[in-house]
Design a protein around this motif. Structure first.
Motif, PDB file in Angstrom:
ATOM      1  N   ASN A 213       9.138 -25.845  56.424  1.00 43.26           N
ATOM      2  CA  ASN A 213       8.305 -26.440  55.382  1.00 43.26           C
ATOM      3  C   ASN A 213       7.140 -25.511  55.080  1.00 43.26           C
ATOM      4  OD1 ASN A 213       5.657 -27.458  56.792  1.00 43.26           O
ATOM      5  ND2 ASN A 213       7.329 -28.030  58.170  1.00 43.26           N
ATOM      6  N   PHE A 214       6.577 -25.680  53.917  1.00 38.74           N
ATOM      7  CA  PHE A 214       5.384 -24.938  53.524  1.00 38.74           C
ATOM      8  C   PHE A 214       4.422 -25.919  52.871  1.00 38.74           C
ATOM      9  CE2 PHE A 214       8.358 -24.814  50.023  1.00 38.74           C
ATOM     10  CZ  PHE A 214       7.581 -25.085  48.908  1.00 38.74           C
ATOM     11  N   LYS A 215       3.169 -25.491  52.761  1.00 42.67           N
ATOM     12  CA  LYS A 215       2.123 -26.366  52.229  1.00 42.67           C
ATOM     13  C   LYS A 215       1.664 -25.814  50.887  1.00 42.67           C
ATOM     14  CE  LYS A 215       0.747 -27.113  57.023  1.00 42.67           C
ATOM     15  NZ  LYS A 215      -0.299 -26.901  58.047  1.00 42.67           N
ATOM     16  N   PRO A 216       2.154 -26.395  49.783  1.00 42.64           N
ATOM     17  CA  PRO A 216       1.826 -25.854  48.454  1.00 42.64           C
ATOM     18  C   PRO A 216       0.335 -25.867  48.183  1.00 42.64           C
ATOM     19  CG  PRO A 216       3.604 -27.461  48.331  1.00 42.64           C
ATOM     20  CD  PRO A 216       3.025 -27.567  49.703  1.00 42.64           C
ATOM     21  N   ALA A 217      -0.100 -24.885  47.395  1.00 38.19           N
ATOM     22  CA  ALA A 217      -1.499 -24.808  46.959  1.00 38.19           C
ATOM     23  C   ALA A 217      -1.562 -25.016  45.452  1.00 38.19           C
ATOM     24  CB  ALA A 217      -2.090 -23.447  47.342  1.00 38.19           C
ATOM     25  N   LYS A 218      -2.733 -25.336  44.959  1.00 34.04           N
ATOM     26  CA  LYS A 218      -2.914 -25.548  43.530  1.00 34.04           C
ATOM     27  C   LYS A 218      -3.247 -24.237  42.822  1.00 34.04           C
ATOM     28  CE  LYS A 218      -4.544 -30.321  44.077  1.00 34.04           C
ATOM     29  NZ  LYS A 218      -5.668 -31.268  43.829  1.00 34.04           N
ATOM     30  N   ASN A 219      -3.125 -24.289  41.506  1.00 36.14           N
ATOM     31  CA  ASN A 219      -3.547 -23.168  40.648  1.00 36.14           C
ATOM     32  C   ASN A 219      -2.825 -21.874  40.976  1.00 36.14           C
ATOM     33  OD1 ASN A 219      -5.510 -24.872  39.360  1.00 36.14           O
ATOM     34  ND2 ASN A 219      -6.857 -24.551  41.120  1.00 36.14           N
ATOM     35  N   ASN A 220      -1.522 -22.003  41.282  1.00 34.99           N
ATOM     36  CA  ASN A 220      -0.674 -20.832  41.519  1.00 34.99           C
ATOM     37  C   ASN A 220      -1.188 -19.945  42.646  1.00 34.99           C
ATOM     38  OD1 ASN A 220      -0.527 -21.246  38.181  1.00 34.99           O
ATOM     39  ND2 ASN A 220       1.425 -21.085  39.252  1.00 34.99           N
ATOM     40  N   GLN A 221      -1.786 -20.570  43.646  1.00 37.58           N
ATOM     41  CA  GLN A 221      -2.214 -19.844  44.828  1.00 37.58           C
ATOM     42  C   GLN A 221      -1.106 -19.886  45.885  1.00 37.58           C
ATOM     43  OE1 GLN A 221      -5.247 -18.061  45.117  1.00 37.58           O
ATOM     44  NE2 GLN A 221      -5.007 -18.463  42.933  1.00 37.58           N
TER      45      GLN A 221
ATOM     46  N   SER B  14       8.779 -19.680  49.991  1.00 39.29           N
ATOM     47  CA  SER B  14       7.427 -20.195  49.736  1.00 39.29           C
ATOM     48  C   SER B  14       7.385 -21.065  48.489  1.00 39.29           C
ATOM     49  CB  SER B  14       6.445 -19.027  49.583  1.00 39.29           C
ATOM     50  OG  SER B  14       6.775 -18.215  48.477  1.00 39.29           O
ATOM     51  N   PHE B  15       8.547 -21.267  47.893  1.00 42.61           N
ATOM     52  CA  PHE B  15       8.655 -22.208  46.778  1.00 42.61           C
ATOM     53  C   PHE B  15      10.046 -22.815  46.779  1.00 42.61           C
ATOM     54  CE2 PHE B  15      10.568 -23.278  42.782  1.00 42.61           C
ATOM     55  CZ  PHE B  15       9.660 -24.161  42.240  1.00 42.61           C
ATOM     56  N   ALA B  16      10.095 -24.129  46.568  1.00 41.44           N
ATOM     57  CA  ALA B  16      11.352 -24.834  46.332  1.00 41.44           C
ATOM     58  C   ALA B  16      10.999 -26.166  45.673  1.00 41.44           C
ATOM     59  CB  ALA B  16      12.114 -25.067  47.628  1.00 41.44           C
TER      60      ALA B  16
ATOM     61  N   MET C 196       6.949 -22.875  37.179  1.00 38.94           N
ATOM     62  CA  MET C 196       5.723 -22.252  36.680  1.00 38.94           C
ATOM     63  C   MET C 196       4.475 -22.886  37.282  1.00 38.94           C
ATOM     64  SD  MET C 196       6.989 -19.861  34.935  1.00 38.94           S
ATOM     65  CE  MET C 196       5.417 -19.198  34.384  1.00 38.94           C
ATOM     66  N   ASP C 197       4.539 -24.140  37.662  1.00 32.60           N
ATOM     67  CA  ASP C 197       3.385 -24.808  38.263  1.00 32.60           C
ATOM     68  C   ASP C 197       3.057 -24.257  39.657  1.00 32.60           C
ATOM     69  OD1 ASP C 197       2.984 -26.438  36.111  1.00 32.60           O
ATOM     70  OD2 ASP C 197       3.902 -28.226  37.000  1.00 32.60           O
ATOM     71  N   ARG C 198       4.064 -23.753  40.365  1.00 33.95           N
ATOM     72  CA  ARG C 198       3.869 -23.371  41.768  1.00 33.95           C
ATOM     73  C   ARG C 198       4.100 -21.893  42.052  1.00 33.95           C
ATOM     74  NH1 ARG C 198       0.879 -27.236  44.326  1.00 33.95           N
ATOM     75  NH2 ARG C 198       1.784 -29.317  44.059  1.00 33.95           N
TER      76      ARG C 198
END
Length: 265
Positions: free
Chosen positions: A36-44, A191-193, A213-215
């Protein structure tokens, strides 16, 4: 029993389930991890668990690239065929973009022409196991057999060796990572799914485009599933927009340093 007490019990149960999913136990008495990964906001760039980072460092695995540069690593999990892979390959060829396809035994039994096309067009073909089991549920010999059967089929077809593994179901532990390294593989996580793997729950091209595009972020290892019609439809627009934003699509060999291919961007 009051409603507040009942609610608290459900919260405790939910937390316990999350802990079980993150580190359950096998018949071998080992922890089992679900990537698992922990998404960040604003394409970080996202983060992940510290002990996952330790295992990646120890066994030469990756889930993300250099977060200071706008590189993208496009990967597809290909467990079975749903009529979308040729479309995806057409888009990649048109746009001059490399990708990695992590395939199972299904493709060698039923879709060998797609494997040949992936390889002929310069894409990496990675090992996703023959039968798609959870590796921590297998003994050492069974894990090696799952890897070797795919490897043998690929070498017979192309004369080439496989270098990269994406563990089926995203489950792993230190034992299975150690086996894979000893068999010559590097783990490639992501790092994205997003939830794209159910052919009966597709939500349209725009939905797929917006989720990606959001992530998206510098150094992203994108995991997409090749069974998704939404992904196939959105891929061209995603590539065009990311290139316009200054991103470059790179090979996994660039990520790991095996070699640095020059790409026509």
């Amino acid at each position: 029993m009051g409603r507040g007490v009942s609610k608290n019990r459900w919260v405790i149960l939910a937390m316990a389930m999350l802990l079980f999913m993150a580190a359950s136990d096998t018949g071998f008495g080992e922890n089992v991890y679900d990537w698992n990964f922990k998404p960040a906001k604003n394409n970080q760039p996202p983060t992940t668990e510290p002990h996952y980072i330790e295992l990646l460092d120890r066994y030469d695995g990756y889930f993300i690239g250099d977060t200071d540069t706008k590189n993208i690593y496009l990967t597809f999990d290909s467990g079975y065929e749903n009529g979308c892979t040729d479309v995806i390959l057409d888009v990649l060829k048109e746009k001059g973009v490399p990708a990695a396809f992590f395939v199972t035994g299904y493709y060698f039994e039923r879709e060998v022409d797609l494997i040949k096309r992936m390889d002929d067009e310069g894409h990496i073909v990675g090992n996703h196991s023959w039968n798609h089991p959870s590796f921590p549920d297998l003994n050492d010999e069974e894990v090696i057999s799952e890897l070797a059967k795919v490897e043998k089929a690929f070498k017979t077809l192309t004369g080439k060796k496989m270098n990269y593994l994406r563990p089926p179901r995203g489950t792993f532990n230190e034992r299975t990572m150690k086996i894979a390294k000893e068999e010559g593989y590097q783990h490639i996580f992501w790092s994205f799914a997003y939830v794209d793997w159910d052919p009966d729950a597709q939500k349209g091209k725009t939905y797929a485009y917006d989720r990606i595009m959001d992530r998206v972020h510098p150094g992203a290892v994108l995991l997409l599933h090749s069974v998704s019609k939404d992904n196939a439809a959105a891929l061209g627009d995603v590539i065009d927009e990311l290139k316009a934003e200054g991103y470059q699509f790179q090979s996994l060999d660039h990520l790991t340093g095996r070699r640095f291919p020059l790409l026509d961007q």
